[in-house]
Design a protein around this motif. Structure first.
Motif, PDB file in Angstrom:
ATOM      1  N   ARG A  61      51.498  29.470  42.967  1.00 50.85           N
ATOM      2  CA  ARG A  61      52.656  30.356  42.806  1.00 50.85           C
ATOM      3  C   ARG A  61      52.869  30.511  41.211  1.00 50.85           C
ATOM      4  O   ARG A  61      53.055  29.590  40.588  1.00 50.85           O
ATOM      5  N   GLY A  62      52.808  31.682  40.858  1.00 48.90           N
ATOM      6  CA  GLY A  62      52.660  31.909  39.145  1.00 48.90           C
ATOM      7  C   GLY A  62      51.109  31.763  38.526  1.00 48.90           C
ATOM      8  O   GLY A  62      51.154  32.121  37.502  1.00 48.90           O
ATOM      9  N   ARG A  63      50.310  31.889  39.457  1.00 51.03           N
ATOM     10  CA  ARG A  63      48.968  31.740  38.787  1.00 51.03           C
ATOM     11  C   ARG A  63      48.683  32.994  38.344  1.00 51.03           C
ATOM     12  O   ARG A  63      47.843  33.129  37.380  1.00 51.03           O
ATOM     13  N   TYR A  64      49.024  34.304  38.642  1.00 49.92           N
ATOM     14  CA  TYR A  64      48.405  35.375  38.273  1.00 49.92           C
ATOM     15  C   TYR A  64      49.667  36.343  37.660  1.00 49.92           C
ATOM     16  O   TYR A  64      50.665  35.927  37.891  1.00 49.92           O
ATOM     17  N   TYR A  65      49.242  36.978  36.796  1.00 49.31           N
ATOM     18  CA  TYR A  65      50.254  38.010  35.906  1.00 49.31           C
ATOM     19  C   TYR A  65      49.487  39.431  35.789  1.00 49.31           C
ATOM     20  O   TYR A  65      48.386  39.465  35.617  1.00 49.31           O
ATOM     21  N   PRO A  66      50.205  40.407  35.762  1.00 43.42           N
ATOM     22  CA  PRO A  66      49.836  41.689  35.581  1.00 43.42           C
ATOM     23  C   PRO A  66      49.739  42.046  34.125  1.00 43.42           C
ATOM     24  O   PRO A  66      50.855  41.951  33.427  1.00 43.42           O
ATOM     25  N   THR A  67      48.798  43.032  33.829  1.00 45.27           N
ATOM     26  CA  THR A  67      49.003  43.679  32.595  1.00 45.27           C
ATOM     27  C   THR A  67      48.162  45.122  32.794  1.00 45.27           C
ATOM     28  O   THR A  67      47.675  45.505  33.870  1.00 45.27           O
ATOM     29  N   THR A  68      48.147  45.634  31.412  1.00 47.28           N
ATOM     30  CA  THR A  68      47.292  47.083  31.880  1.00 47.28           C
ATOM     31  C   THR A  68      46.226  46.965  30.761  1.00 47.28           C
ATOM     32  O   THR A  68      46.182  46.374  29.758  1.00 47.28           O
ATOM     33  N   SER A  69      45.016  47.724  31.170  1.00 50.94           N
ATOM     34  CA  SER A  69      43.873  47.781  30.206  1.00 50.94           C
ATOM     35  C   SER A  69      43.355  49.474  30.117  1.00 50.94           C
ATOM     36  O   SER A  69      42.939  49.772  31.348  1.00 50.94           O
ATOM     37  N   TRP A  70      43.799  50.242  29.381  1.00 50.86           N
ATOM     38  CA  TRP A  70      43.344  51.439  29.276  1.00 50.86           C
ATOM     39  C   TRP A  70      41.843  51.739  29.529  1.00 50.86           C
ATOM     40  O   TRP A  70      41.242  52.864  29.839  1.00 50.86           O
ATOM     41  N   ARG A  71      41.104  50.678  28.973  1.00 47.18           N
ATOM     42  CA  ARG A  71      39.547  50.815  28.914  1.00 47.18           C
ATOM     43  C   ARG A  71      39.287  50.821  30.496  1.00 47.18           C
ATOM     44  O   ARG A  71      38.048  51.425  30.945  1.00 47.18           O
ATOM     45  N   ASP A  72      40.117  50.316  31.537  1.00 44.63           N
ATOM     46  CA  ASP A  72      39.719  50.429  33.059  1.00 44.63           C
ATOM     47  C   ASP A  72      40.196  51.381  33.785  1.00 44.63           C
ATOM     48  O   ASP A  72      40.049  51.355  34.930  1.00 44.63           O
ATOM     49  N   ALA A  73      40.517  52.454  33.121  1.00 45.77           N
ATOM     50  CA  ALA A  73      41.271  53.478  33.798  1.00 45.77           C
ATOM     51  C   ALA A  73      40.115  54.302  34.757  1.00 45.77           C
ATOM     52  O   ALA A  73      38.967  54.142  34.320  1.00 45.77           O
ATOM     53  N   PRO A  74      40.393  54.566  35.898  1.00 42.59           N
ATOM     54  CA  PRO A  74      41.992  54.783  36.493  1.00 42.59           C
ATOM     55  C   PRO A  74      42.383  53.430  37.021  1.00 42.59           C
ATOM     56  O   PRO A  74      43.600  53.396  37.711  1.00 42.59           O
ATOM     57  N   ARG A  75      41.590  52.491  37.303  1.00 39.17           N
ATOM     58  CA  ARG A  75      42.022  51.118  37.766  1.00 39.17           C
ATOM     59  C   ARG A  75      42.459  50.415  36.568  1.00 39.17           C
ATOM     60  O   ARG A  75      41.921  49.197  36.319  1.00 39.17           O
ATOM     61  N   ASP A  76      43.588  50.765  35.806  1.00 34.82           N
ATOM     62  CA  ASP A  76      43.802  50.192  34.464  1.00 34.82           C
ATOM     63  C   ASP A  76      44.937  49.076  34.746  1.00 34.82           C
ATOM     64  O   ASP A  76      45.616  48.727  33.805  1.00 34.82           O
ATOM     65  N   HIS A  77      45.468  48.910  35.834  1.00 34.96           N
ATOM     66  CA  HIS A  77      46.360  47.840  36.220  1.00 34.96           C
ATOM     67  C   HIS A  77      45.721  46.477  36.561  1.00 34.96           C
ATOM     68  O   HIS A  77      45.461  46.387  37.638  1.00 34.96           O
ATOM     69  N   VAL A  78      45.612  45.627  35.507  1.00 31.75           N
ATOM     70  CA  VAL A  78      44.617  44.594  35.680  1.00 31.75           C
ATOM     71  C   VAL A  78      45.670  43.242  35.906  1.00 31.75           C
ATOM     72  O   VAL A  78      46.647  42.946  35.356  1.00 31.75           O
ATOM     73  N   VAL A  79      45.083  42.532  36.834  1.00 32.16           N
ATOM     74  CA  VAL A  79      45.619  40.860  37.266  1.00 32.16           C
ATOM     75  C   VAL A  79      44.961  39.989  36.452  1.00 32.16           C
ATOM     76  O   VAL A  79      43.392  39.984  36.868  1.00 32.16           O
ATOM     77  N   VAL A  80      45.402  39.038  35.902  1.00 34.19           N
ATOM     78  CA  VAL A  80      44.543  38.173  34.982  1.00 34.19           C
ATOM     79  C   VAL A  80      45.024  36.664  35.761  1.00 34.19           C
ATOM     80  O   VAL A  80      46.301  36.124  36.010  1.00 34.19           O
ATOM     81  N   ASP A  81      43.921  36.067  35.585  1.00 35.59           N
ATOM     82  CA  ASP A  81      43.812  34.471  36.327  1.00 35.59           C
ATOM     83  C   ASP A  81      44.360  33.691  35.236  1.00 35.59           C
ATOM     84  O   ASP A  81      43.648  33.565  34.450  1.00 35.59           O
ATOM     85  N   ARG A  82      45.780  32.950  35.367  1.00 43.97           N
ATOM     86  CA  ARG A  82      46.076  31.996  34.164  1.00 43.97           C
ATOM     87  C   ARG A  82      45.263  30.757  34.311  1.00 43.97           C
ATOM     88  O   ARG A  82      45.301  29.880  33.445  1.00 43.97           O
ATOM     89  N   ASP A  83      44.553  30.549  35.247  1.00 42.99           N
ATOM     90  CA  ASP A  83      43.581  29.206  35.387  1.00 42.99           C
ATOM     91  C   ASP A  83      42.325  29.577  34.633  1.00 42.99           C
ATOM     92  O   ASP A  83      41.593  28.723  34.326  1.00 42.99           O
ATOM     93  N   THR A  84      41.730  30.757  34.220  1.00 42.79           N
ATOM     94  CA  THR A  84      40.708  30.958  33.867  1.00 42.79           C
ATOM     95  C   THR A  84      40.753  31.833  32.687  1.00 42.79           C
ATOM     96  O   THR A  84      39.723  32.047  31.850  1.00 42.79           O
ATOM     97  N   GLY A  85      41.772  32.819  32.713  1.00 43.18           N
ATOM     98  CA  GLY A  85      41.754  33.679  31.563  1.00 43.18           C
ATOM     99  C   GLY A  85      41.100  35.008  31.887  1.00 43.18           C
ATOM    100  O   GLY A  85      40.958  36.154  31.030  1.00 43.18           O
ATOM    101  N   ARG A  86      40.476  35.033  32.983  1.00 44.46           N
ATOM    102  CA  ARG A  86      39.591  36.241  33.585  1.00 44.46           C
ATOM    103  C   ARG A  86      40.223  37.087  34.352  1.00 44.46           C
ATOM    104  O   ARG A  86      41.386  36.861  35.171  1.00 44.46           O
TER     105      ARG A  86
END
Length: 235
Positions: free
Chosen positions: A188-213
């Motif tokens: 619970r709370g492991r992932y958080y969403p952010t945006t990355s215009w470089r990855d458009a059109p799939r530019d809504h990115v989910v980041v893993d807090r355990d790895t930063g990836r």
């Protein structure tokens, strides 16, 4: 006769503020007494609670034990010269070792009493781990294994996650501390969403807090949130 503690003194002042504000006809006096009572109430409520000792779990290291902690001259004892590179480096090394060892000492105090816990720490575990991470990150390369072993042992004892080690684009070593979770909290709370215009059109990115990836890429924020919910519940 013992003097009252600051917390008891504040509470007594609040209790003594029994003026009937509705009976005050002067507007300026009303504002003064209303503000004074509110200020005293807020001060009493925000007075920090004295730290108390926490029970240790099986396998948890005693962080107040600083046996074999890397030692060296105090920064103030190192005379540096802007004209001699070796003395400048010696000064910097002494400062880094001092900062790392201070963080290690504070981690022991925080583990025992809760001291150094700040309002942004979700728990005492997060506060202790942040100090251990600061110690490891500030340490000289030769001193780093000692600090890293303490961090690993403490994190393993409580099953703490939400942190990782890495190097930045300049090759500088760091220990990243995010939202710390215990073993009982699972993912619970492991992932958080952010945006990355470089990855458009799939530019809504989910980041893993355990790895930063990056763990997932979605075309909309709703799909990203849905993926997070499914992954955190399933684990």
């Amino acid at each position: 006769m013992n003097a009252p503690t600051p917390q008891l003194a504040d509470q007594k002042m609040v209790a003594d503020m029994t003026i009937d504000l509705l009976a005050i006809e002067d507007p300026e006096a009303f504002e003064f007494f209303a503000a004074a009572r509110k200020s005293l109430q807020q001060a009493a409520a925000k007075r920090p609670v004295p730290p108390v000792a926490a029970a240790r779990v099986v396998g948890e290291p005693d962080l107040s034990d600083l046996t074999d902690m890397p030692d060296g001259p105090h920064p103030n004892d190192v005379i540096d010269s802007s004209w001699v590179l070796s003395t400048m480096q010696a000064k910097l090394d002494a400062q880094k070792r001092f900062a790392a060892n201070e963080a290690a000492r504070k981690a022991g105090e925080c583990q025992a009493t809760g001291k150094w816990t700040r309002e942004w720490h979700a728990s005492r575990y997060a506060a202790v781990l942040s100090l251990l991470a600061a110690a490891e990150q500030n340490a000289l390369v030769a001193d780093r294994p000692w600090h890293a072993a303490r961090l690993d042992a403490y994190a393993a004892a409580h099953g703490l996650r939400g942190w990782y080690r890495g190097t930045d684009y300049c090759g500088r070593y760091y220990v990243q501390v995010n939202s710390i979770r215990t073993r009982e909290e699972g993912n619970r709370g492991r992932y958080y969403p952010t945006t990355s215009w470089r990855d458009a059109p799939r530019d809504h990115v989910v980041v893993d807090r355990d790895t930063g990836r990056t763990a997932y890429k979605a075309p909309t924020p709703g799909i990203a949130q849905q993926w997070i919910a499914e992954m955190e519940v399933a684990s």
